[in-house]
Scaffold this motif. Structure first.
Motif, PDB file in Angstrom:
ATOM      1  N   SER A  23       0.807  -1.223   0.000  1.00 28.52           N
ATOM      2  CA  SER A  23       0.000   0.000   0.000  1.00 28.52           C
ATOM      3  C   SER A  23       0.840   1.273   0.000  1.00 28.52           C
ATOM      4  N   MET A  24       2.142   1.145   0.259  1.00 27.70           N
ATOM      5  CA  MET A  24       3.017   2.329   0.257  1.00 27.70           C
ATOM      6  C   MET A  24       4.076   2.171  -0.817  1.00 27.70           C
ATOM      7  N   ASN A  25       4.164   3.179  -1.709  1.00 29.28           N
ATOM      8  CA  ASN A  25       5.110   3.113  -2.820  1.00 29.28           C
ATOM      9  C   ASN A  25       5.426   4.522  -3.310  1.00 29.28           C
ATOM     10  N   PRO A  26       6.474   4.685  -4.123  1.00 24.43           N
ATOM     11  CA  PRO A  26       6.848   6.021  -4.602  1.00 24.43           C
ATOM     12  C   PRO A  26       5.765   6.709  -5.431  1.00 24.43           C
ATOM     13  N   LEU A  28       2.516   6.674  -4.982  1.00 30.69           N
ATOM     14  CA  LEU A  28       1.582   7.331  -4.064  1.00 30.69           C
ATOM     15  C   LEU A  28       2.205   8.575  -3.462  1.00 30.69           C
ATOM     16  N   VAL A  29       3.461   8.476  -3.049  1.00 30.02           N
ATOM     17  CA  VAL A  29       4.122   9.610  -2.406  1.00 30.02           C
ATOM     18  C   VAL A  29       4.327  10.754  -3.389  1.00 30.02           C
ATOM     19  N   LEU A  30       4.583  10.434  -4.647  1.00 28.83           N
ATOM     20  CA  LEU A  30       4.666  11.468  -5.684  1.00 28.83           C
ATOM     21  C   LEU A  30       3.363  12.255  -5.747  1.00 28.83           C
ATOM     22  N   LYS A  31       2.229  11.537  -5.726  1.00 29.24           N
ATOM     23  CA  LYS A  31       0.927  12.201  -5.777  1.00 29.24           C
ATOM     24  C   LYS A  31       0.660  13.018  -4.501  1.00 29.24           C
ATOM     25  N   ILE A  32       1.128  12.527  -3.362  1.00 31.50           N
ATOM     26  CA  ILE A  32       0.990  13.305  -2.124  1.00 31.50           C
ATOM     27  C   ILE A  32       1.768  14.603  -2.244  1.00 31.50           C
ATOM     28  N   GLY A  33       2.970  14.534  -2.815  1.00 32.40           N
ATOM     29  CA  GLY A  33       3.760  15.744  -3.025  1.00 32.40           C
ATOM     30  C   GLY A  33       3.080  16.729  -3.958  1.00 32.40           C
ATOM     31  N   LEU A  34       2.523  16.229  -5.066  1.00 30.51           N
ATOM     32  CA  LEU A  34       1.798  17.095  -6.000  1.00 30.51           C
ATOM     33  C   LEU A  34       0.574  17.719  -5.324  1.00 30.51           C
ATOM     34  N   SER A  35      -0.124  16.948  -4.494  1.00 30.15           N
ATOM     35  CA  SER A  35      -1.334  17.444  -3.826  1.00 30.15           C
ATOM     36  C   SER A  35      -0.993  18.486  -2.766  1.00 30.15           C
ATOM     37  N   ARG A  51      14.683   4.689   7.842  1.00 29.81           N
ATOM     38  CA  ARG A  51      14.235   3.474   7.142  1.00 29.81           C
ATOM     39  C   ARG A  51      14.883   3.341   5.763  1.00 29.81           C
ATOM     40  N   THR A  52      15.133   2.113   5.371  1.00 28.60           N
ATOM     41  CA  THR A  52      15.830   1.857   4.108  1.00 28.60           C
ATOM     42  C   THR A  52      15.042   2.349   2.900  1.00 28.60           C
ATOM     43  N   SER A  53      13.727   2.426   3.025  1.00 33.71           N
ATOM     44  CA  SER A  53      12.889   2.899   1.916  1.00 33.71           C
ATOM     45  C   SER A  53      12.785   4.418   1.877  1.00 33.71           C
ATOM     46  N   GLY A  54      13.382   5.083   2.857  1.00 31.98           N
ATOM     47  CA  GLY A  54      13.274   6.539   2.944  1.00 31.98           C
ATOM     48  C   GLY A  54      13.774   7.287   1.722  1.00 31.98           C
ATOM     49  N   ASN A  59      12.556  11.170  -2.406  1.00 33.69           N
ATOM     50  CA  ASN A  59      12.794  11.700  -3.748  1.00 33.69           C
ATOM     51  C   ASN A  59      11.502  11.779  -4.556  1.00 33.69           C
ATOM     52  N   ALA A  60      10.591  10.832  -4.334  1.00 32.36           N
ATOM     53  CA  ALA A  60       9.279  10.913  -4.978  1.00 32.36           C
ATOM     54  C   ALA A  60       8.502  12.112  -4.452  1.00 32.36           C
ATOM     55  N   LEU A  61       8.588  12.325  -3.153  1.00 28.63           N
ATOM     56  CA  LEU A  61       7.913  13.460  -2.530  1.00 28.63           C
ATOM     57  C   LEU A  61       8.444  14.779  -3.082  1.00 28.63           C
ATOM     58  N   LYS A  62       9.756  14.882  -3.162  1.00 24.87           N
ATOM     59  CA  LYS A  62      10.366  16.109  -3.687  1.00 24.87           C
ATOM     60  C   LYS A  62       9.986  16.323  -5.151  1.00 24.87           C
TER      61      LYS A  62
END
Length: 451
Positions: A23-26, A28-35, A51-54, A59-62
């Motif tokens: 349920s957590m992936n880049p 989704l986080v990209l879309k959270i950043g855009l929103s 966390r290793t996935s950080g 980078n997706a968030l940015k």
């Protein structure tokens, strides 16, 4: 808005979390950043835990924020309260990549508003609507945002926490367990700035969490307890995965139950008050009422979740109330004279100040508290609303509080059943004056859940 419209769908009590690759992936986080960028134009600070996935998620968030036209400042690995402090002082918003206390396979996002508190429900629902409808906009090349890295800003938080106790020069020996999380970079330095000698375990940033899981537990803190005893420390302090909470072991290496931690801090910050106010959720021990009577304070209750506590504290403060202390009975303490969010680093510093002021050992102070026994349990169900409806019916002749889930209040005990805001089950809290009475009440609740 209707009750249905006000319900968050993606975000829980403290952000959105999920297992990486599920349920957590880049994406989704990209879309959270855009929103977020669609709602908060300006400069946004971003940080992460260990966390290793950080790195993938941040980078997706940015990418989302920059594409939306925001300027991004990457402040690196740091505790959530450190990011909140920096956002309040310098930025228009913030976002933290963290899954807090969840196991290593989880990660998530916490959104920070301009005032340094987590984004409230109404704003979060607005963001969700933008995300689900994909009504965000990718800006043209000429309007794209910029990125700056400023990992050294964490030192500003460290200095400011230590500065809250300018006259405190302690020679205490303290043991710290940052749990391989971002508190590795802050808590030992904060305590050292207060004059303390600090020993650490799990003191190196490592997203595989080799020493213990991100959630501090009695079992997981055995190493810290042994370190306290072997170094003759005044206490040991441990943090969760993003260091917004702190839990303690006393000078004998014994775990300090989090509600007792809250009570000791409450007594310390309210002891010389006049008409002081303490804010805490309905899940906190009734010991807060005992300490409130002792210190001539009033307790105001909220839904479970630090954001609700923080917002209520700000609301009461705006009305002229003397809000002195707040937080949750899980080690998440809020110090309103510094900032309105849970802060593990401040909790560690405050414990040094408390013990210095009292002139007693932590093992002695805990014995002076009223005796209560709390049980925490989980109820797994696919129909939480039906369970709550059933409990409300079964206990309809008792004092029922529906601030958050169902809380049943009795003269000498209480029980709270509510859906978890971060995990797929219901949480059950039961407290009484002794263990036997608490266990009996707990079984009474669980036996009532049948259809």
């Amino acid at each position: 808005m209707s009750e249905k419209q006000l319900k968050k769908q993606l975000f829980g009590t403290n952000g959105v979390r999920g297992v990486i690759g599920e349920s957590m992936n880049p994406q989704l986080v990209l879309k959270i950043g855009l929103s977020l960028g669609a709602m908060r134009q300006g400069t946004v600070a971003v940080g992460m835990d260990t966390r290793t996935s950080g790195p993938a998620l941040i980078n997706a968030l940015k990418s989302g924020l920059i594409s939306a036209g925001c300027n991004v400042v990457d402040v690196g690995i740091l505790p959530t309260p450190a990011l909140q402090y920096l956002v309040k002082k310098h930025f228009d918003a913030g976002a933290m990549i963290t899954a807090s206390h969840n196991p290593p396979e989880y990660n998530g996002v916490k959104l920070i508003d301009t005032d340094g508190t987590e984004m409230d429900d109404e704003q979060t629902i607005m963001l969700e609507n933008i995300l689900f409808s994909e009504s965000f906009k990718v800006q043209e090349w000429s309007n794209a945002g910029t990125e700056t890295q400023s990992h050294g800003m964490i030192n500003e938080y460290i200095d400011e926490v230590a500065a809250q106790y300018p006259s405190l020069i302690s020679d205490m020996t303290i043991s710290a367990d940052p749990g391989s999380g971002p508190a590795c970079l802050t808590t030992p330095l904060i305590l050292s700035k207060l004059g303390c000698k600090v020993h650490t375990i799990n003191g190196r940033c490592d997203g595989t969490f080799p020493g213990r899981l991100p959630e501090p537990s009695v079992e997981g803190l055995k190493g810290l307890s042994e370190l306290v005893i072997s170094t003759n420390s005044a206490f040991g302090v441990a943090h969760d995965g993003d260091a917004d909470r702190a839990v303690f072991v006393d000078d004998n290496g014994e775990y300090l139950e989090e509600n007792d931690e809250f009570a000791l801090m409450q007594r310390y910050f309210c002891k010389d008050s006049v008409n002081g106010v303490v804010v805490t959720p309905v899940s906190t021990s009734r010991i807060v009422e005992d300490i409130a009577k002792e210190t001539n304070c009033r307790v105001v209750y909220t839904k479970v979740g630090s954001i609700y506590v923080a917002r209520k504290m700000l609301e009461l403060k705006a009305k002229g109330e003397n809000v002195l202390f707040g937080g949750e009975g899980n080690g998440g303490l809020i110090f309103p004279n510094f900032q309105h969010c849970r802060d593990g680093g401040m909790s560690a510093a405050a414990m040094v100040a408390l013990l210095t002021s009292e002139g007693k050992k932590l093992s002695e102070l805990r014995k002076e508290l009223p005796k209560r026994h709390m049980l925490r349990d989980k109820v797994f169900t696919e129909n939480p609303e039906g369970v709550l409806k059933k409990i409300k019916s079964v206990f309809s002749n008792e004092m029922v509080d529906e601030t958050d889930g169902i809380r049943i209040n009795r003269d000498d005990s209480w029980a709270l059943l509510r859906p978890s805001g971060t995990e797929p089950f219901m949480r059950l809290f039961v407290e009484a004056n002794d263990k036997e009475k608490a266990e009996k009440f707990c079984n009474e609740i669980k036996n009532s859940i049948s259809f």
